[in-house]
Write a protein that holds these residues in place. Structure first.
Motif, PDB file in Angstrom:
ATOM      1  N   VAL A 156       0.842  -1.189   0.000  1.00  0.00           N
ATOM      2  CA  VAL A 156       0.000   0.000   0.000  1.00  0.00           C
ATOM      3  C   VAL A 156       0.879   1.241   0.000  1.00  0.00           C
ATOM      4  CG1 VAL A 156      -0.173   0.256   2.509  1.00  0.00           C
ATOM      5  CG2 VAL A 156      -2.064   1.020   1.061  1.00  0.00           C
ATOM      6  N   SER A 157       0.362   2.298  -0.620  1.00  0.00           N
ATOM      7  CA  SER A 157       1.040   3.590  -0.625  1.00  0.00           C
ATOM      8  C   SER A 157       0.182   4.598   0.135  1.00  0.00           C
ATOM      9  CB  SER A 157       1.263   4.072  -2.067  1.00  0.00           C
ATOM     10  OG  SER A 157       1.615   5.435  -2.104  1.00  0.00           O
ATOM     11  N   ILE A 158       0.760   5.228   1.136  1.00  0.00           N
ATOM     12  CA  ILE A 158       0.002   6.197   1.941  1.00  0.00           C
ATOM     13  C   ILE A 158      -0.458   7.364   1.079  1.00  0.00           C
ATOM     14  CG2 ILE A 158       0.051   7.680   3.972  1.00  0.00           C
ATOM     15  CD1 ILE A 158       0.222   4.656   4.502  1.00  0.00           C
ATOM     16  N   TRP A 159       0.394   7.813   0.191  1.00  0.00           N
ATOM     17  CA  TRP A 159       0.014   8.931  -0.677  1.00  0.00           C
ATOM     18  C   TRP A 159      -1.200   8.579  -1.531  1.00  0.00           C
ATOM     19  CZ3 TRP A 159       0.279  13.882  -1.157  1.00  0.00           C
ATOM     20  CH2 TRP A 159       0.042  14.501  -2.386  1.00  0.00           C
ATOM     21  N   ASN A 160      -1.241   7.369  -2.044  1.00  0.00           N
ATOM     22  CA  ASN A 160      -2.390   6.947  -2.849  1.00  0.00           C
ATOM     23  C   ASN A 160      -3.639   6.788  -1.991  1.00  0.00           C
ATOM     24  OD1 ASN A 160      -0.841   6.957  -5.153  1.00  0.00           O
ATOM     25  ND2 ASN A 160      -0.377   4.774  -5.057  1.00  0.00           N
ATOM     26  N   ILE A 161      -3.474   6.386  -0.743  1.00  0.00           N
ATOM     27  CA  ILE A 161      -4.621   6.326   0.163  1.00  0.00           C
ATOM     28  C   ILE A 161      -5.226   7.714   0.335  1.00  0.00           C
ATOM     29  CG2 ILE A 161      -5.296   5.990   2.579  1.00  0.00           C
ATOM     30  CD1 ILE A 161      -3.477   3.613   2.714  1.00  0.00           C
ATOM     31  N   ILE A 162      -4.366   8.713   0.485  1.00  0.00           N
ATOM     32  CA  ILE A 162      -4.851  10.087   0.651  1.00  0.00           C
ATOM     33  C   ILE A 162      -5.616  10.541  -0.584  1.00  0.00           C
ATOM     34  CG2 ILE A 162      -4.114  12.483   0.941  1.00  0.00           C
ATOM     35  CD1 ILE A 162      -1.762  11.457   2.587  1.00  0.00           C
ATOM     36  N   ILE A 163      -5.094  10.217  -1.765  1.00  0.00           N
ATOM     37  CA  ILE A 163      -5.765  10.616  -3.007  1.00  0.00           C
ATOM     38  C   ILE A 163      -7.129   9.948  -3.127  1.00  0.00           C
ATOM     39  CG2 ILE A 163      -5.644  10.495  -5.522  1.00  0.00           C
ATOM     40  CD1 ILE A 163      -2.646  10.781  -5.336  1.00  0.00           C
ATOM     41  N   VAL A 164      -7.183   8.638  -2.876  1.00  0.00           N
ATOM     42  CA  VAL A 164      -8.459   7.921  -3.000  1.00  0.00           C
ATOM     43  C   VAL A 164      -9.434   8.378  -1.923  1.00  0.00           C
ATOM     44  CG1 VAL A 164      -9.543   5.643  -2.963  1.00  0.00           C
ATOM     45  CG2 VAL A 164      -7.312   5.940  -4.050  1.00  0.00           C
ATOM     46  N   ARG A 165      -8.954   8.599  -0.704  1.00  0.00           N
ATOM     47  CA  ARG A 165      -9.830   9.096   0.363  1.00  0.00           C
ATOM     48  C   ARG A 165     -10.419  10.445  -0.009  1.00  0.00           C
ATOM     49  NH1 ARG A 165      -7.810  12.344   5.464  1.00  0.00           N
ATOM     50  NH2 ARG A 165      -7.298  13.563   3.613  1.00  0.00           N
ATOM     51  N   THR A 166      -9.599  11.331  -0.592  1.00  0.00           N
ATOM     52  CA  THR A 166     -10.080  12.644  -1.011  1.00  0.00           C
ATOM     53  C   THR A 166     -11.144  12.508  -2.095  1.00  0.00           C
ATOM     54  OG1 THR A 166      -7.918  13.608  -0.500  1.00  0.00           O
ATOM     55  CG2 THR A 166      -9.376  14.887  -1.916  1.00  0.00           C
ATOM     56  N   PHE A 167     -10.942  11.578  -2.999  1.00  0.00           N
ATOM     57  CA  PHE A 167     -11.942  11.337  -4.047  1.00  0.00           C
ATOM     58  C   PHE A 167     -13.260  10.878  -3.436  1.00  0.00           C
ATOM     59  CE2 PHE A 167     -14.204   8.767  -7.087  1.00  0.00           C
ATOM     60  CZ  PHE A 167     -14.073   9.457  -8.282  1.00  0.00           C
ATOM     61  N   PHE A 168     -13.199   9.918  -2.523  1.00  0.00           N
ATOM     62  CA  PHE A 168     -14.418   9.432  -1.879  1.00  0.00           C
ATOM     63  C   PHE A 168     -15.142  10.550  -1.135  1.00  0.00           C
ATOM     64  CE2 PHE A 168     -12.655   4.831  -1.446  1.00  0.00           C
ATOM     65  CZ  PHE A 168     -12.949   4.609  -2.778  1.00  0.00           C
ATOM     66  N   GLN A 169     -14.381  11.426  -0.491  1.00  0.00           N
ATOM     67  CA  GLN A 169     -14.994  12.478   0.324  1.00  0.00           C
ATOM     68  C   GLN A 169     -15.677  13.550  -0.510  1.00  0.00           C
ATOM     69  OE1 GLN A 169     -11.624  13.783   2.698  1.00  0.00           O
ATOM     70  NE2 GLN A 169     -12.367  12.704   4.502  1.00  0.00           N
ATOM     71  N   HIS A 170     -15.057  13.949  -1.613  1.00  0.00           N
ATOM     72  CA  HIS A 170     -15.511  15.139  -2.324  1.00  0.00           C
ATOM     73  C   HIS A 170     -16.137  14.873  -3.688  1.00  0.00           C
ATOM     74  CE1 HIS A 170     -13.584  17.671   0.697  1.00  0.00           C
ATOM     75  NE2 HIS A 170     -12.485  16.960   0.565  1.00  0.00           N
ATOM     76  N   THR A 290      -6.267  11.456 -16.558  1.00  0.00           N
ATOM     77  CA  THR A 290      -6.401  12.910 -16.425  1.00  0.00           C
ATOM     78  C   THR A 290      -7.566  13.274 -15.513  1.00  0.00           C
ATOM     79  OG1 THR A 290      -5.528  13.175 -18.659  1.00  0.00           O
ATOM     80  CG2 THR A 290      -6.667  15.058 -17.697  1.00  0.00           C
ATOM     81  N   LYS A 291      -8.716  12.655 -15.728  1.00  0.00           N
ATOM     82  CA  LYS A 291      -9.896  12.964 -14.930  1.00  0.00           C
ATOM     83  C   LYS A 291      -9.695  12.573 -13.470  1.00  0.00           C
ATOM     84  CE  LYS A 291     -14.884  12.097 -14.663  1.00  0.00           C
ATOM     85  NZ  LYS A 291     -16.029  11.365 -15.260  1.00  0.00           N
ATOM     86  N   GLY A 292      -9.125  11.400 -13.229  1.00  0.00           N
ATOM     87  CA  GLY A 292      -8.946  10.931 -11.858  1.00  0.00           C
ATOM     88  C   GLY A 292      -7.963  11.753 -11.083  1.00  0.00           C
ATOM     89  N   VAL A 293      -6.853  12.178 -11.706  1.00  0.00           N
ATOM     90  CA  VAL A 293      -5.872  12.994 -11.018  1.00  0.00           C
ATOM     91  C   VAL A 293      -6.464  14.339 -10.640  1.00  0.00           C
ATOM     92  CG1 VAL A 293      -3.728  14.288 -11.321  1.00  0.00           C
ATOM     93  CG2 VAL A 293      -3.828  11.891 -11.956  1.00  0.00           C
ATOM     94  N   MET A 294      -7.202  14.943 -11.545  1.00  0.00           N
ATOM     95  CA  MET A 294      -7.784  16.254 -11.267  1.00  0.00           C
ATOM     96  C   MET A 294      -8.840  16.171 -10.170  1.00  0.00           C
ATOM     97  SD  MET A 294      -6.172  18.353 -13.071  1.00  0.00           S
ATOM     98  CE  MET A 294      -7.214  19.789 -12.798  1.00  0.00           C
ATOM     99  N   ILE A 295      -9.695  15.159 -10.244  1.00  0.00           N
ATOM    100  CA  ILE A 295     -10.754  15.034  -9.231  1.00  0.00           C
ATOM    101  C   ILE A 295     -10.153  14.718  -7.871  1.00  0.00           C
ATOM    102  CG2 ILE A 295     -12.739  13.648  -8.513  1.00  0.00           C
ATOM    103  CD1 ILE A 295     -13.505  13.370 -11.422  1.00  0.00           C
ATOM    104  N   GLY A 296      -9.138  13.884  -7.851  1.00  0.00           N
ATOM    105  CA  GLY A 296      -8.555  13.477  -6.580  1.00  0.00           C
ATOM    106  C   GLY A 296      -7.694  14.548  -5.946  1.00  0.00           C
ATOM    107  N   ALA A 297      -7.336  15.596  -6.698  1.00  0.00           N
ATOM    108  CA  ALA A 297      -6.398  16.597  -6.179  1.00  0.00           C
ATOM    109  C   ALA A 297      -7.001  17.985  -6.033  1.00  0.00           C
ATOM    110  CB  ALA A 297      -5.179  16.670  -7.108  1.00  0.00           C
ATOM    111  N   ILE A 298      -8.218  18.212  -6.531  1.00  0.00           N
ATOM    112  CA  ILE A 298      -8.799  19.545  -6.465  1.00  0.00           C
ATOM    113  C   ILE A 298      -9.050  19.959  -5.031  1.00  0.00           C
ATOM    114  CG2 ILE A 298     -10.912  20.833  -6.927  1.00  0.00           C
ATOM    115  CD1 ILE A 298     -10.996  19.560  -9.662  1.00  0.00           C
ATOM    116  N   LYS A 299      -9.573  19.043  -4.254  1.00  0.00           N
ATOM    117  CA  LYS A 299      -9.931  19.376  -2.878  1.00  0.00           C
ATOM    118  C   LYS A 299      -9.093  18.527  -1.932  1.00  0.00           C
ATOM    119  CE  LYS A 299     -14.708  20.403  -4.224  1.00  0.00           C
ATOM    120  NZ  LYS A 299     -16.110  20.066  -4.036  1.00  0.00           N
ATOM    121  N   GLY A 300      -8.671  19.146  -0.856  1.00  0.00           N
ATOM    122  CA  GLY A 300      -7.893  18.411   0.146  1.00  0.00           C
ATOM    123  C   GLY A 300      -8.664  18.207   1.379  1.00  0.00           C
TER     124      GLY A 300
END
Length: 300
Positions: A156-170, A290-300
């Protein structure tokens, strides 16, 4: 009314100049990116003397497939390919499974202590035990000289967990989850039937991230593996380059010069052999990437 709309959409001279400037800058960036790739492809099938003298700078000259012949004459190439495919597929599957199982509960506001858990996860991004303790741990767990030494420590990668968690949240409305909970659906059913189908862009991004990391990985194999039958492709190619360098040192001066020229061709061929599968995979995932990176990174 139509004339007014047309006037609003008509570009001014400044707008056209700005567009042309953008196109020029993007064209230059494209050339800077694509030229090294074209050069390596051409050099891998060109006469090494022409490449070394600078006469070949874009298109192939004196076409020869000696580099590829030398690479594929090694019987370990096929086993390395198969091992790397196995490590990539199995490792990426485990990575996605672990990342999703960690990111989903951490995205839920009703999880008690989620901030503490997240802080402990983030702590491991900045501090680790180091190489020697990691090696001793892998050895103690009995994973030394097995394929699991390349998969489990990087599960597992902690950074990727943060990205996926952010996607789920927002990116997934909380109302959908609340409505599903009211209907009596369980958390696992919610994850499988609701969350994951709505998360294909970020899952495609994670698949690309993890698979590329597994495909290009060689350091863990260098540390944990001694059985050549388990070597991934990258380590096999490294052994080929080292062996070719040893052959250079063992020959006469004239033969050494020839070996040096051949070594350059082999290196270019190795680059193509190692990276071609990833280059073929990326175009199919580009739109999701492209879509996943933008959605996962727009909001923290």
């Amino acid at each position: 009314m139509v004339k007014g709309a047309s006037a609003l959409t008509r570009q001014t001279k400044g707008d056209r100049m700005f567009d042309w400037l953008n196109y020029t800058v993007l064209a230059v960036i494209l050339l800077i990116i694509i030229y090294p790739l074209l050069f390596v492809i051409s050099a891998s099938v060109s006469d090494p003397q022409l490449v070394n003298s600078g006469k070949m700078w874009l298109w192939p000259k004196g076409i020869t497939f000696l580099g590829y012949e030398k690479v594929f004459q090694n019987k370990e190439i096929l086993s390395g390919y198969l091992n790397t495919i196995l490590y990539t597929v199995l490792g990426t599957s485990i990575n996605l499974f672990m990342t999703i199982l960690a990111a989903f509960p951490l995205s839920r506001k009703d999880l008690a202590g989620r901030n503490i858990v997240m802080a402990l996860f983030v702590f491991t991004m900045f501090f680790s035990g180091g190489l020697i303790p990691s090696y001793l741990l892998v050895k103690k767990l009995g994973m030394l000289n097995t394929m699991w030494a390349l998969i489990i420590p990087n599960a597992v990668s902690i950074w990727n967990i943060i990205i996926v968690r952010t996607f789920f949240q927002h990116s997934i409305p909380n109302e959908i989850q609340e409505a599903a909970a009211i209907d009596g659906i369980s958390d696992f059913q919610m994850l499988w039937r609701i969350i994951l189908p709505l998360s294909m862009p970020i899952l495609a991004v994670m698949t690309l991230f993890y698979s590329v990391a597994h495909w290009n990985s060689y350091f863990n194999a260098l540390i944990y593996l001694t059985d050549q039958k388990l070597f991934p492709l990258q380590l096999v190619l490294r052994e080929i380059l080292i062996q070719n360098q040893m052959d250079q040192m063992a020959g006469s001066s004239e033969a050494m010069t020839q070996q040096i020229l051949y070594a350059q061709t082999i290196k270019y061929a190795v680059v193509i052999v190692a990276n071609l599968p990833v280059l073929m995979l990326y175009p199919f995932l580009q739109k999701y990437f492209t879509k996943g990176v933008m959605i996962g990174a727009i909001k923290g």
